[in-house]
Scaffold this motif. Structure first.
Motif, short mmCIF file in Angstrom:
data_model
loop_
_atom_site.label_atom_id
_atom_site.label_comp_id
_atom_site.label_asym_id
_atom_site.label_seq_id
_atom_site.Cartn_x
_atom_site.Cartn_y
_atom_site.Cartn_z
N UNK A 63 -23.44 -50.04 19.03
CA UNK A 63 -22.69 -50.34 18.18
C UNK A 63 -22.51 -51.25 16.76
N UNK A 64 -23.76 -52.31 17.62
CA UNK A 64 -23.66 -53.44 16.77
C UNK A 64 -25.26 -53.19 15.93
N UNK A 65 -25.44 -52.11 15.44
CA UNK A 65 -26.77 -51.28 15.00
C UNK A 65 -26.80 -52.21 13.90
N UNK A 66 -27.35 -52.18 13.17
CA UNK A 66 -27.85 -52.44 11.52
C UNK A 66 -28.08 -51.06 10.86
N UNK A 67 -29.12 -50.73 11.98
CA UNK A 67 -28.91 -48.72 11.12
C UNK A 67 -27.77 -48.88 10.78
N UNK A 68 -26.97 -48.33 10.28
CA UNK A 68 -25.56 -48.03 9.32
C UNK A 68 -26.00 -47.32 7.62
N UNK A 69 -24.99 -46.38 7.01
CA UNK A 69 -25.15 -45.97 6.04
C UNK A 69 -25.21 -47.48 4.78
N UNK A 70 -24.12 -48.43 5.54
CA UNK A 70 -24.97 -49.27 4.28
C UNK A 70 -25.71 -50.70 4.62
N UNK A 71 -26.54 -50.15 5.82
CA UNK A 71 -27.65 -51.01 6.04
C UNK A 71 -27.40 -52.70 6.42
N UNK A 72 -28.17 -53.99 5.90
CA UNK A 72 -27.68 -54.78 6.00
C UNK A 72 -29.05 -55.91 5.32
N UNK A 73 -28.24 -56.84 5.02
CA UNK A 73 -29.69 -57.67 4.35
C UNK A 73 -29.59 -59.25 5.57
N UNK A 74 -30.58 -59.31 4.67
CA UNK A 74 -30.27 -61.43 5.47
C UNK A 74 -29.98 -62.23 4.03
N UNK A 75 -29.41 -62.86 4.17
CA UNK A 75 -29.21 -64.45 3.07
C UNK A 75 -29.32 -65.97 3.62
N UNK A 76 -29.74 -66.66 2.60
CA UNK A 76 -30.26 -68.23 3.08
C UNK A 76 -29.33 -68.41 2.09
N UNK A 77 -28.67 -69.23 2.36
CA UNK A 77 -27.76 -70.03 1.37
C UNK A 77 -28.07 -71.55 1.07
N UNK A 89 -32.33 -53.54 6.33
CA UNK A 89 -32.18 -52.39 6.34
C UNK A 89 -31.63 -51.84 4.97
N UNK A 90 -32.25 -50.80 4.57
CA UNK A 90 -31.47 -49.82 3.03
C UNK A 90 -30.44 -49.12 3.36
N UNK A 91 -29.96 -48.91 2.92
CA UNK A 91 -28.56 -48.53 2.24
C UNK A 91 -28.42 -46.66 2.92
N UNK A 92 -27.95 -46.02 3.21
CA UNK A 92 -28.84 -44.73 3.20
C UNK A 92 -28.60 -44.05 1.82
N UNK A 93 -27.65 -44.26 0.86
CA UNK A 93 -27.88 -43.52 -0.73
C UNK A 93 -28.69 -44.04 -0.66
N UNK A 94 -29.56 -45.39 -0.46
CA UNK A 94 -30.67 -45.67 -1.36
C UNK A 94 -32.57 -45.31 -1.06
N UNK A 95 -32.32 -44.50 0.52
CA UNK A 95 -33.20 -43.80 1.30
C UNK A 95 -32.53 -42.68 0.05
N UNK A 96 -31.80 -41.77 0.73
CA UNK A 96 -31.94 -40.74 -0.21
C UNK A 96 -32.34 -40.67 -1.68
N UNK A 97 -32.04 -41.31 -2.79
CA UNK A 97 -32.86 -41.62 -3.90
C UNK A 97 -33.79 -41.76 -4.20
N UNK A 133 -35.76 -38.43 -2.55
CA UNK A 133 -35.58 -37.59 -3.88
C UNK A 133 -36.62 -37.87 -4.76
N UNK A 134 -36.57 -39.07 -5.31
CA UNK A 134 -37.89 -39.64 -6.43
C UNK A 134 -39.47 -39.37 -5.81
N UNK A 135 -39.18 -38.81 -4.57
CA UNK A 135 -40.82 -38.58 -3.85
C UNK A 135 -41.30 -40.17 -3.37
N UNK A 136 -40.96 -41.14 -3.37
CA UNK A 136 -41.03 -42.20 -2.74
C UNK A 136 -41.75 -42.04 -1.53
#
Length: 185
Positions: free
Chosen positions: A133-147, A171-179, A182-185
């Motif tokens: 439930x609390x995983x950061x490995x989700x379709x939208x990923x997660x980021x770290x912000x400093x204010x 963790x990157x968004x699933x759509x970014x990983x897919x792109x 597709x680009x072969x990175x």
């Protein structure tokens, strides 16, 4: 011979289990609004949650808020693309001091020394790199912000902590990983 066979099987099972699972340690590159790399954060799965070890520089001396955000994206200059604080149930309120409980992504402030360097180890008990439930490995990923300012631990929605001044994708968004695939990175 039996001993070697057993050890070989154990190693194969261990390796296969590790290969299938999500990483238990991620190095996050932190960037400022100008796109300059200002440091790194090592995010490591622990039994008590996730440990975030930060080494960064170029900050105003003093306290700064730090939060895990709900989207794995860091578009400068304002990092609004990272979304709101990571808040799985959407019922919690912002702030480690809030009587109704804090969001999953709320973390204690970090301190930049007189030279503007941050070196800190923080435990984030309400998030995980493991499946669940609390995983950061989700379709939208997660980021770290400093204010820019310290988080007061109560004020909604972000602790009166000011502008987002540094960001790193955990963790990157699933759509970014897919792109990328597709680009072969």
């Amino acid at each position: 011979m039996k001993k070697q066979l057993v050890l070989g099987c154990f190693a194969a099972v261990l390796f296969a289990g590790c290969a299938k699972g999500k990483p238990t340690e991620i190095e996050v590159k932190l960037y400022n609004a100008s796109g300059d790399k200002v440091g790194t954060a090592k995010v490591t799965q622990q039994t008590s949650g996730v440990k975030v070890s930060i080494k960064a520089e170029g900050f105003t001396p003093g306290a700064h808020g730090i939060h895990i955000h709900e989207i794995g994206e860091c578009k400068a200059p304002d990092f609004i693309s990272s979304g709101n604080h990571f808040n799985v149930e959407k019922k919690k309120k912002h702030g480690l001091l809030h009587p109704k409980g804090s969001e999953n992504g709320d973390l204690p402030n970090v301190i930049a020394d007189g030279q503007g360097k941050i070196k800190a180890d923080i435990t984030a008990p309400q998030v995980s790199l493991k499946e669940g439930k609390t995983t950061m490995h989700r379709k939208d990923g997660a980021s770290l912000i400093i204010t820019e300012n310290a988080d007061d631990g109560m004020t909604q929605p972000a602790g009166n902590s000011g502008k987002r001044i540094a960001c790193g994708v955990i963790v990157k968004k699933a759509s970014d990983i897919k792109k990328e695939k597709e680009k072969g990175k």
